[in-house]
Design an enzyme around this catalytic site. Structure first.
Site, short mmCIF file in Angstrom:
data_model
loop_
_atom_site.label_atom_id
_atom_site.label_comp_id
_atom_site.label_asym_id
_atom_site.label_seq_id
_atom_site.Cartn_x
_atom_site.Cartn_y
_atom_site.Cartn_z
N LYS A 247 0.84 -1.19 0.00
CA LYS A 247 0.00 0.00 0.00
C LYS A 247 0.88 1.25 0.00
O LYS A 247 2.02 1.19 0.47
CB LYS A 247 -0.86 0.02 1.28
CG LYS A 247 -2.02 -0.94 1.31
CD LYS A 247 -2.79 -0.77 2.62
CE LYS A 247 -3.93 -1.77 2.74
NZ LYS A 247 -4.99 -1.60 1.75
N ARG A 321 -10.35 -11.41 2.32
CA ARG A 321 -11.23 -12.46 1.77
C ARG A 321 -10.59 -13.83 1.90
O ARG A 321 -11.28 -14.84 1.97
CB ARG A 321 -11.60 -12.10 0.32
CG ARG A 321 -10.43 -12.09 -0.62
CD ARG A 321 -10.74 -11.35 -1.91
NE ARG A 321 -10.77 -9.90 -1.71
CZ ARG A 321 -11.07 -9.02 -2.66
NH1 ARG A 321 -11.38 -9.44 -3.87
NH2 ARG A 321 -11.08 -7.73 -2.41
N1 BES Z 1 -7.96 -3.65 4.58
C1 BES Z 1 -8.20 -3.28 3.24
C2 BES Z 1 -9.53 -2.55 3.06
C3 BES Z 1 -9.66 -1.21 3.74
C4 BES Z 1 -9.43 -0.05 3.04
C5 BES Z 1 -10.10 -1.13 5.05
C6 BES Z 1 -9.59 1.17 3.66
C7 BES Z 1 -10.25 0.09 5.67
C8 BES Z 1 -10.01 1.24 4.98
C9 BES Z 1 -8.24 -4.52 2.33
O1 BES Z 1 -7.47 -5.60 2.73
C10 BES Z 1 -7.74 -4.09 1.00
O2 BES Z 1 -6.62 -3.71 0.92
N2 BES Z 1 -8.60 -4.15 -0.03
C11 BES Z 1 -8.25 -3.76 -1.33
C12 BES Z 1 -8.61 -4.90 -2.25
C13 BES Z 1 -8.06 -4.78 -3.62
C14 BES Z 1 -6.56 -4.92 -3.63
C15 BES Z 1 -8.67 -5.87 -4.47
C16 BES Z 1 -9.04 -2.52 -1.67
O3 BES Z 1 -10.20 -2.41 -1.31
O4 BES Z 1 -8.47 -1.63 -2.29
ZN ZN Z 2 -5.46 -5.50 2.08
#
Ligand code: BES
Ligand code: ZN
Ligand code: ZN
Length: 468
Positions: A247, A321
């Site tokens: 990230k 997931r």
């Molecule tokens: N933990 C994150 C989702 C999240 C984002 C929670 C902002 C709280 C605040 C999750 O694991 C994630 O990174 N999701 C990605 C998925 C994508 C890579 C398919 C997302 O939503 O961008």
């Molecule tokens: Zn994530």
């Protein structure tokens, strides 16, 4: 805080007068001042001094449209003024309904939450007694409010805790301690046990971290021998760097809160046991740290899972997931719960869609959706339906494995995540997925940086009460 039921206000001591907008007569009878600089507007307050120099707080409860947020004025008043209160404060609750008293008491308890747990200089934590004056019988209600507020504060502490302290193992210990105190069963499966049992997805997500993953299994059976009424599964990522699909660093510190779903499951198990609800319930928390390391799982890897299905990893940041997939397969195989709800801070996409106003609710079960929507509206922990259309099934297609963890397309992220989970529910007819990424953690009037909201504990506990 402690909560006490009294019959009548002692007007020589400090007390609070709740006032609805344009209903100020009760207040006018109690304060000598002829002019009030106060209209009962929502969440405003005014301090008067009584003949004995005692404090009289008028608190504005506003209008009908504010009804669901009625705890807020009490929380704010207590947060701002409790330092001036000596041992106890009374509240004129004669004109409040039982539901309003409940909201008020939980609001008071939430005001005692101390976010600065890690400051070297601790805040004063003297215990105050809140005395509700009413002719109604409210002793049992006050006990429930105390238990609820206390557990909400405990899960907020968990969500706000830094990830160097809050490892998967730490969550396991938290659950074990809670289970001993509140008399339910708790098993923490460690890495070796997860390997033996085949939790391939949890292990893959956790393999880059020095802090090994755990799966926490909590069982509360008030009706031994009967079926499990409801199973809960929570995403317990103690820190989400994104893994090798790393990230950006802005706001990365907030990814300590990626165990908000797990926190709700831990909180609900604790509260259900404290309240001794007549229900059979199982909670599973799948916990790992999604770290960057030489042993991290990679984009392109094919991993195994508890279900036996193989998964091609497209993006290691779609890790929630994966751990949930194993949690769902496990709870279904081991316990066959009649209903199944999973909770997770699963996608940024749900925040894009619903902001901070509601959790994304995914289910094919209309009855569950209706009941949860009603309950969420009553307590201002809202849910909003999003679809599980079959159109999105192609997004899960992998050429080399049974399915992939991300479509690669920047669209409908919350829905494709839910569709992925659905593939691990064995077509359970009473399954629901709640994406709480927008509501679990965010801006608050009580902290300068984002912090835990406490969302979910009351929502799910109140839902469980409808199953009794
Ligand atoms: N933990 C994150 C989702 C999240 C984002 C929670 C902002 C709280 C605040 C999750 O694991 C994630 O990174 N999701 C990605 C998925 C994508 C890579 C398919 C997302 O939503 O961008
Ligand atoms: Zn994530
Ligand atoms: Zn995550």
């Amino acid at each position: 805080m402690t909560y006490k039921h009294i019959k009548k206000i002692n007007t020589n001591k400090d007390f609070i007068v709740p006032c609805f907008k344009e209903h100020l007569d009760p207040l006018k009878n109690l304060v000598s001042s002829k002019t009030l600089d106060f209209e009962g507007e929502f969440s405003t307050s005014q301090l008067f001094f009584g003949p004995k120099g005692n404090r009289i707080y008028a608190v504005g409860l506003g209008e009908e449209k504010h009804a669901l947020k009625l705890g807020e004025p009490f929380r704010k008043l207590c947060f701002d003024h409790q330092n001036h209160w000596n041992k106890s404060i009374q509240i004129d609750a004669e004109n409040l309904t039982l539901d309003q008293i409940k909201k008020a008491a939980i609001g008071f308890e939430m005001a005692t939450y101390q976010i600065g747990q890690f400051k070297s200089k601790k805040e004063d934590d003297t215990v105050l007694s809140i005395e509700f004056a009413t002719s109604k019988d409210i002793s049992a209600l006050l006990h429930e409010c105390k238990a609820t507020g206390d557990t909400i504060n405990r899960i907020k502490t968990l969500i706000d805790a830094p990830a160097n302290q809050k490892t998967p193992n730490f969550l396991g210990n938290w659950a074990s301690e809670s289970s001993e105190k509140n008399h339910f069963k708790c098993t923490v499966l460690n890495k070796e046990q997860l390997e033996k049992k085949g939790f391939g997805a949890v292990l893959a997500v956790g393999q880059g971290s020095i802090n090994p993953p755990v799966v926490i299994v909590m069982e509360y059976f008030a009706k031994p021998g009967a079926k499990v009424d409801i199973g809960l599964v929570g995403k317990g990522i103690t820190f989400d760097t994104g893994g090798l699909s790393i990230k950006p660093s802005a706001n990365l510190h907030y990814m300590k809160s990626d165990m908000g779903g797990a926190a709700v499951v831990l909180g609900v198990m604790e509260l259900v046991a404290k309240l001794k609800l007549n229900i059979n319930i199982v909670g599973v928390v799948a916990s790992a740290e999604n770290a960057v390391g030489s042993n991290s799982f990679r984009p392109g890897d094919v991993i195994s899972s508890y279900s036996g299905k193989t998964i091609e990893i497209i993006d290691t940041d779609a890790e929630g997931r994966l751990v949930l997939a194993d949690g769902l397969s496990y709870i279904i195989e081991q316990f066959q719960p009649k209903q199944l709800i999973d909770l997770a801070t699963l996608t940024g996409s749900v925040v894009q869609t619903l902001g901070y106003s509601a959790a994304g609710m995914f289910t094919n079960n209309v009855d569950m959706a209706k009941t949860l929507t009603t309950i969420g509206n009553e307590i201002n922990e809202r849910v909003w339906p999003l679809p599980l259309f079959a159109d999105f099934e192609d997004d899960l297609h992998s050429d080399i494995a049974d399915l992939r963890n991300f479509s690669g397309k920047p669209i409908a992220g919350a829905i494709t995540a839910a569709k992925f989970l659905e593939a691990f529910t064995n077509s359970h007819e009473k399954w629901m997925h709640l994406d709480i990424a927008g509501v679990s953690f965010g801006d608050s009037p009580y902290s300068k940086m984002k912090s835990a909201s406490g969302y979910g504990v009351q929502l799910i506990t109140n839902y469980i009460k409808t199953l009794i």
